[in-house]
Design a protein around this motif. Structure first.
Motif, mmCIF file in Angstrom:
data_model
loop_
_atom_site.group_PDB
_atom_site.id
_atom_site.type_symbol
_atom_site.label_atom_id
_atom_site.label_comp_id
_atom_site.label_asym_id
_atom_site.label_seq_id
_atom_site.Cartn_x
_atom_site.Cartn_y
_atom_site.Cartn_z
ATOM 1 N N ASN A 177 98.946 12.580 -5.941
ATOM 2 C CA ASN A 177 99.254 13.329 -7.146
ATOM 3 C C ASN A 177 100.772 13.537 -7.143
ATOM 4 O O ASN A 177 101.278 14.357 -6.391
ATOM 5 N N LEU A 178 101.500 12.779 -7.947
ATOM 6 C CA LEU A 178 102.967 12.866 -7.965
ATOM 7 C C LEU A 178 103.413 13.823 -9.055
ATOM 8 O O LEU A 178 103.117 13.626 -10.232
ATOM 9 N N ARG A 179 104.125 14.861 -8.635
ATOM 10 C CA ARG A 179 104.595 15.894 -9.557
ATOM 11 C C ARG A 179 105.998 16.337 -9.141
ATOM 12 O O ARG A 179 106.431 16.085 -8.034
ATOM 13 N N VAL A 180 106.656 17.071 -10.025
ATOM 14 C CA VAL A 180 107.955 17.666 -9.705
ATOM 15 C C VAL A 180 107.688 18.816 -8.729
ATOM 16 O O VAL A 180 106.912 19.729 -9.028
ATOM 17 N N ALA A 181 108.303 18.760 -7.567
ATOM 18 C CA ALA A 181 108.004 19.705 -6.488
ATOM 19 C C ALA A 181 108.208 21.162 -6.902
ATOM 20 O O ALA A 181 107.361 22.010 -6.626
ATOM 21 N N ARG A 182 109.307 21.465 -7.574
ATOM 22 C CA ARG A 182 109.571 22.875 -7.897
ATOM 23 C C ARG A 182 108.468 23.452 -8.783
ATOM 24 O O ARG A 182 108.088 24.602 -8.639
ATOM 25 N N ASP A 183 107.933 22.644 -9.708
ATOM 26 C CA ASP A 183 106.858 23.110 -10.580
ATOM 27 C C ASP A 183 105.575 23.324 -9.795
ATOM 28 O O ASP A 183 104.838 24.288 -10.012
ATOM 29 N N GLU A 184 105.288 22.422 -8.875
ATOM 30 C CA GLU A 184 104.063 22.520 -8.090
ATOM 31 C C GLU A 184 104.082 23.718 -7.151
ATOM 32 O O GLU A 184 103.084 24.411 -7.015
ATOM 33 N N PHE A 185 105.223 23.983 -6.515
ATOM 34 C CA PHE A 185 105.275 25.126 -5.605
ATOM 35 C C PHE A 185 105.112 26.438 -6.363
ATOM 36 O O PHE A 185 104.486 27.368 -5.858
ATOM 37 N N LEU A 186 105.620 26.528 -7.585
ATOM 38 C CA LEU A 186 105.385 27.710 -8.407
ATOM 39 C C LEU A 186 103.895 27.843 -8.719
ATOM 40 O O LEU A 186 103.307 28.919 -8.584
ATOM 41 N N ARG A 187 103.273 26.735 -9.115
ATOM 42 C CA ARG A 187 101.833 26.755 -9.415
ATOM 43 C C ARG A 187 101.026 27.138 -8.181
ATOM 44 O O ARG A 187 100.099 27.949 -8.259
ATOM 45 N N PHE A 188 101.378 26.586 -7.022
ATOM 46 C CA PHE A 188 100.664 26.917 -5.787
ATOM 47 C C PHE A 188 100.733 28.419 -5.517
ATOM 48 O O PHE A 188 99.751 29.035 -5.114
ATOM 49 N N THR A 189 101.898 28.993 -5.736
ATOM 50 C CA THR A 189 102.077 30.431 -5.503
ATOM 51 C C THR A 189 101.187 31.238 -6.434
ATOM 52 O O THR A 189 100.498 32.168 -6.005
ATOM 53 N N LEU A 190 101.190 30.875 -7.700
ATOM 54 C CA LEU A 190 100.388 31.598 -8.682
ATOM 55 C C LEU A 190 98.892 31.469 -8.415
ATOM 56 O O LEU A 190 98.125 32.399 -8.659
ATOM 57 N N GLU A 191 98.471 30.313 -7.896
ATOM 58 C CA GLU A 191 97.052 30.081 -7.609
ATOM 59 C C GLU A 191 96.644 30.595 -6.234
ATOM 60 O O GLU A 191 95.460 30.607 -5.922
ATOM 61 N N GLY A 192 97.611 30.947 -5.405
ATOM 62 C CA GLY A 192 97.281 31.361 -4.034
ATOM 63 C C GLY A 192 96.763 30.203 -3.204
ATOM 64 O O GLY A 192 95.926 30.375 -2.330
ATOM 65 N N ALA A 193 97.278 29.013 -3.476
ATOM 66 C CA ALA A 193 96.803 27.799 -2.810
ATOM 67 C C ALA A 193 97.319 27.720 -1.371
ATOM 68 O O ALA A 193 98.322 28.328 -1.020
ATOM 69 N N THR A 194 96.610 26.971 -0.578
ATOM 70 C CA THR A 194 97.057 26.637 0.775
ATOM 71 C C THR A 194 97.792 25.312 0.703
ATOM 72 O O THR A 194 97.282 24.348 0.165
ATOM 73 N N VAL A 195 98.995 25.282 1.241
ATOM 74 C CA VAL A 195 99.831 24.089 1.186
ATOM 75 C C VAL A 195 100.184 23.654 2.587
ATOM 76 O O VAL A 195 100.630 24.455 3.396
ATOM 77 N N ILE A 196 99.941 22.393 2.874
ATOM 78 C CA ILE A 196 100.362 21.803 4.135
ATOM 79 C C ILE A 196 101.467 20.824 3.774
ATOM 80 O O ILE A 196 101.260 19.909 2.987
#
Length: 90
Positions: free
Chosen positions: A69-88
């Motif tokens: 899944n190729l995305r702009v990193a800064r947008d994805e990290f914001l989304r991960f934060t809002l979703e409470g996702a686990t990121v490795i």
């Protein structure tokens, strides 16, 4: 699987983890690393990479072929934060 990916040390090249993902498994460590990442995508785990880094590295098409899944990193990290996702990250 995630713990194996997390504990697997792979030498990072000038483009970070993308060198490991696109080296074609030219080393034993690279082959193991790539197999583990491919097992994650085959198992339905969303595996992503920065589209800008992939384009700069010339690996965009290869990573898309492998199901990344190729995305702009800064947008994805914001989304991960809002979703409470686990990121490795690697």
């Amino acid at each position: 699987m995630v713990s194996r990916i997390h504990s697997h040390a792979y030498r990072r090249g000038p483009h970070g983890g993308l060198d490991a993902l696109t080296d074609g498994g030219s080393s034993e460590a690279g082959a193991v690393y790539n197999r583990q990442v491919d097992e994650l995508t085959a198992g339905g785990v969303v595996v992503g990479a920065c589209v800008n880094a992939a384009r700069a590295d010339g690996s965009e098409a290869e990573l898309l072929r492998r199901g990344f899944n190729l995305r702009v990193a800064r947008d994805e990290f914001l989304r991960f934060t809002l979703e409470g996702a686990t990121v490795i990250t690697f």
